[in-house]
Motif scaffolding. Sequence first.
Motif, short mmCIF file in Angstrom:
data_model
loop_
_atom_site.label_atom_id
_atom_site.label_comp_id
_atom_site.label_asym_id
_atom_site.label_seq_id
_atom_site.Cartn_x
_atom_site.Cartn_y
_atom_site.Cartn_z
N GLY A 297 55.00 61.69 117.95
CA GLY A 297 54.76 60.66 118.95
C GLY A 297 55.99 60.32 119.77
O GLY A 297 56.06 59.26 120.39
N GLU A 298 56.99 61.23 119.79
CA GLU A 298 58.20 61.01 120.55
C GLU A 298 58.35 62.09 121.62
O GLU A 298 57.84 63.20 121.46
CB GLU A 298 59.43 61.02 119.63
N PHE A 299 59.05 61.75 122.69
CA PHE A 299 59.27 62.72 123.76
C PHE A 299 60.05 63.91 123.23
O PHE A 299 61.08 63.75 122.57
CB PHE A 299 60.02 62.06 124.92
N ASP A 300 59.58 65.12 123.53
CA ASP A 300 60.17 66.34 123.00
C ASP A 300 61.37 66.76 123.85
O ASP A 300 61.32 67.71 124.63
CB ASP A 300 59.11 67.46 122.99
N SER A 301 62.49 66.04 123.68
CA SER A 301 63.67 66.28 124.51
C SER A 301 64.38 67.59 124.17
O SER A 301 65.17 68.10 124.97
CB SER A 301 64.67 65.12 124.35
N GLU A 302 64.10 68.16 123.01
CA GLU A 302 64.71 69.44 122.64
C GLU A 302 64.13 70.58 123.47
O GLU A 302 64.79 71.59 123.69
CB GLU A 302 64.52 69.73 121.15
N ARG A 303 62.90 70.42 123.89
CA ARG A 303 62.23 71.48 124.65
C ARG A 303 62.07 71.14 126.12
O ARG A 303 62.10 72.02 126.98
CB ARG A 303 60.84 71.73 124.04
N VAL A 304 61.92 69.85 126.42
CA VAL A 304 61.66 69.42 127.79
C VAL A 304 62.91 68.74 128.35
O VAL A 304 63.20 67.58 128.05
CB VAL A 304 60.45 68.46 127.85
N TYR A 305 63.64 69.51 129.15
CA TYR A 305 64.84 68.97 129.81
C TYR A 305 65.00 69.67 131.15
O TYR A 305 64.46 70.77 131.38
CB TYR A 305 66.09 69.15 128.94
N VAL A 306 65.71 69.02 132.06
CA VAL A 306 65.85 69.53 133.42
C VAL A 306 66.44 70.93 133.42
O VAL A 306 67.46 71.19 132.78
CB VAL A 306 66.71 68.57 134.27
N GLY A 307 65.76 71.83 134.11
CA GLY A 307 66.22 73.21 134.21
C GLY A 307 65.55 74.15 133.24
O GLY A 307 65.60 75.37 133.42
N ASN A 308 64.90 73.60 132.20
CA ASN A 308 64.26 74.48 131.22
C ASN A 308 62.90 74.96 131.72
O ASN A 308 62.22 74.28 132.48
CB ASN A 308 64.08 73.75 129.89
N VAL A 309 62.53 76.16 131.28
CA VAL A 309 61.22 76.72 131.60
C VAL A 309 60.32 76.53 130.39
O VAL A 309 60.67 76.91 129.27
CB VAL A 309 61.32 78.22 131.93
N ILE A 310 59.18 75.90 130.61
CA ILE A 310 58.26 75.62 129.50
C ILE A 310 56.87 76.16 129.83
O ILE A 310 56.45 76.15 130.98
CB ILE A 310 58.18 74.11 129.19
N PRO A 311 56.14 76.65 128.83
CA PRO A 311 54.76 77.11 129.08
C PRO A 311 53.82 75.92 129.19
O PRO A 311 53.94 74.95 128.45
CB PRO A 311 54.45 77.96 127.84
N MET A 312 52.88 76.01 130.12
CA MET A 312 51.89 74.96 130.32
C MET A 312 50.51 75.58 130.36
O MET A 312 50.31 76.67 130.90
CB MET A 312 52.15 74.23 131.65
N ASN A 313 49.52 74.88 129.79
CA ASN A 313 48.13 75.33 129.84
C ASN A 313 47.47 74.83 131.11
O ASN A 313 47.55 73.64 131.44
CB ASN A 313 47.35 74.80 128.63
N THR A 314 46.80 75.73 131.84
CA THR A 314 46.03 75.32 133.01
C THR A 314 44.65 74.85 132.56
O THR A 314 44.27 75.02 131.39
CB THR A 314 45.86 76.49 134.00
#
Length: 199
Positions: free
Chosen positions: A93-110
Motif C-alpha cells: 500500500g505504499e508508492f513503489d519508489s524503487e521502480r517508479v522514478y523520473v527517467g525510468n522505463v516501466i511496463p504498463m498494461n493497456t
Amino acid sequence: MKIESEKVVTLTYEMYINGENGSEELIERATEQRPLVYCHGEKMMLPAFEAALVGKEKGDCFDFRIDHQHAYGEYDENGIMELDKQLFFNGDGEFDSERVYVGNVIPMNTVDGQIVNAVVIEISENKVTIDLNHPFAGEDLHFVGKIIDVREADEKELEAIRHPHHCGKCHGHCDDCGSDCGSECGGDCKGDCHCEKEK
C-alpha cells in the motif's frame, strides 16, 4: 549464406540520430564482444532495418538510414498521460519508489491487455506523468555496421521465437515476482522474465 527469412544474423552496429547543429549523435552500439543477434523475418527488428540487410552476407558492411515514418513514427503529444499515483502502489500500500522514478522505463498494461513501455517524466504529490512514445519517436535513424555471421535457424529457435513462454499474469516478465509468480510459472521461467506487479 545470404540474409533472408529464418536466418540467424549476428552483427555489429552504431546507431545515430540527428543532434544539434546538424551533427549526428551516437545513441546505441553493438560490438563484436556484445553483438546484436536476431532471426530475420520474425518481426524482431524494424521492417525497414531488415529490408536494408536482405541479401547481405558474412563480412559485408552496411550504412543506411531509416526515416522516422518507417522507424518509430511521429512523436505524439497524446502519448503523455497523467495517472493517479495510487496505480503505482506496491503490495504494502505504499508508492513503489524503487521502480517508479523520473527517467525510468516501466511496463504498463493497456486496456486490451497489451504491455507497453512508458517513461516516467514527472512525479507529483498525487500524480505520475508518463510518456508512452518510443524514446526514438520522431527521430530519423542512421545505422553503420558489419555482418559477423549468418546461419540457419533451427526448429527449436524458431519455436521459441514464435511461441514464447508466458507464465500466468506475468506476460513473460517474471523476474520481480518472487514467490508470487512461482505457482503460475511452474518453475519454468528460470529468472528470464521481469514481472510487472499488479497495481
